[in-house]
Scaffold this active site. Sequence first.
Site, PDB file in Angstrom:
ATOM      1  N   GLU A  78       0.821  -1.210   0.000  1.00  0.00           N
ATOM      2  CA  GLU A  78       0.000   0.000   0.000  1.00  0.00           C
ATOM      3  C   GLU A  78       0.855   1.261   0.000  1.00  0.00           C
ATOM      4  OE1 GLU A  78      -3.057  -0.135  -0.508  1.00  0.00           O
ATOM      5  OE2 GLU A  78      -3.541  -2.226  -0.028  1.00  0.00           O
ATOM      6  N   ARG A  88     -17.584  -1.081   5.878  1.00  0.00           N
ATOM      7  CA  ARG A  88     -18.589  -1.867   5.140  1.00  0.00           C
ATOM      8  C   ARG A  88     -19.293  -2.810   6.094  1.00  0.00           C
ATOM      9  NH1 ARG A  88     -18.467  -6.912   3.146  1.00  0.00           N
ATOM     10  NH2 ARG A  88     -16.281  -7.165   3.684  1.00  0.00           N
ATOM     11  N   CYS A 141      -7.636  -1.764   8.255  1.00  0.00           N
ATOM     12  CA  CYS A 141      -6.260  -1.762   7.745  1.00  0.00           C
ATOM     13  C   CYS A 141      -5.813  -0.354   7.374  1.00  0.00           C
ATOM     14  CB  CYS A 141      -6.134  -2.693   6.543  1.00  0.00           C
ATOM     15  SG  CYS A 141      -6.252  -4.427   7.012  1.00  0.00           S
ATOM     16  N   HIS A 165      -1.155  -5.844   1.955  1.00  0.00           N
ATOM     17  CA  HIS A 165      -2.389  -6.644   1.942  1.00  0.00           C
ATOM     18  C   HIS A 165      -2.109  -7.980   1.266  1.00  0.00           C
ATOM     19  CE1 HIS A 165      -5.567  -3.411   2.814  1.00  0.00           C
ATOM     20  NE2 HIS A 165      -5.913  -4.447   3.561  1.00  0.00           N
TER      21      HIS A 165
END
Length: 214
Positions: A78, A88, A141, A165
């Site tokens: 990332e 979510r 994250c 990830h």
Amino acid sequence: MRVLITGFDPFGGEAANPAFEAVRLLPDVIAGADIAKLELPTVFAACDAMLEEAVERLAPDAVLSVGQAGGRFDVSVERVAINLADGRIPDNAGDQPIDRTIREGGPDAYFATVPVKAMVRRIRAAGVPASVSYSAGSYVCNHLMYCALHYAATRRPGLRAGFIHVPFMPSQAVDKPAATPTMSLECMATAIAAAVEAVVDTVDDLRAPEGRDH
Ligand code: PCA
């Protein structure tokens, strides 16, 4: 040199989280750097403080956090963390932030301070598919990556921080659609170790084309 590597506990109904399972497989020394491992809860309100406490205690030179990105097919390093938490699903403590600022007054985003392109190239050289990612999402994250970079920027200049990830591992795909991508824990551990090597021996990142169109 010391590198702190974190992984998350299972969330979203999964029995295990490949992030910490892969971290568990890492050796205690990589490229001459001592490796400290820490499992963090997938909880917005707890993971950042636990990471900061570990940094205070262990005084690492770099911190690399690892999380599960189910649905991605490669190991993604990332580049960006944003000052926004938008869940979510609820976290493991039932907290589901909507449009929440992570650090009031903090910058909208931080860039990783580890050499993301060098890490990606080193992971590929170790035989594992990898790419630079320009979004760590808006869940726990991204939150942890943002908090680690904010903490380093405001409290510990010199501490480098980044986030990786990883896909689902094969056992997680048995109840998912046929095309669900997976990766073995061994490949993930190889990738993380290769990334650590790049962190240890690269200060200025490569100038290489690793951008993406979308
Ligand atoms: N992945 C989630 C949180 C914990 C994890 O391993 C994420 O990508 O935000």
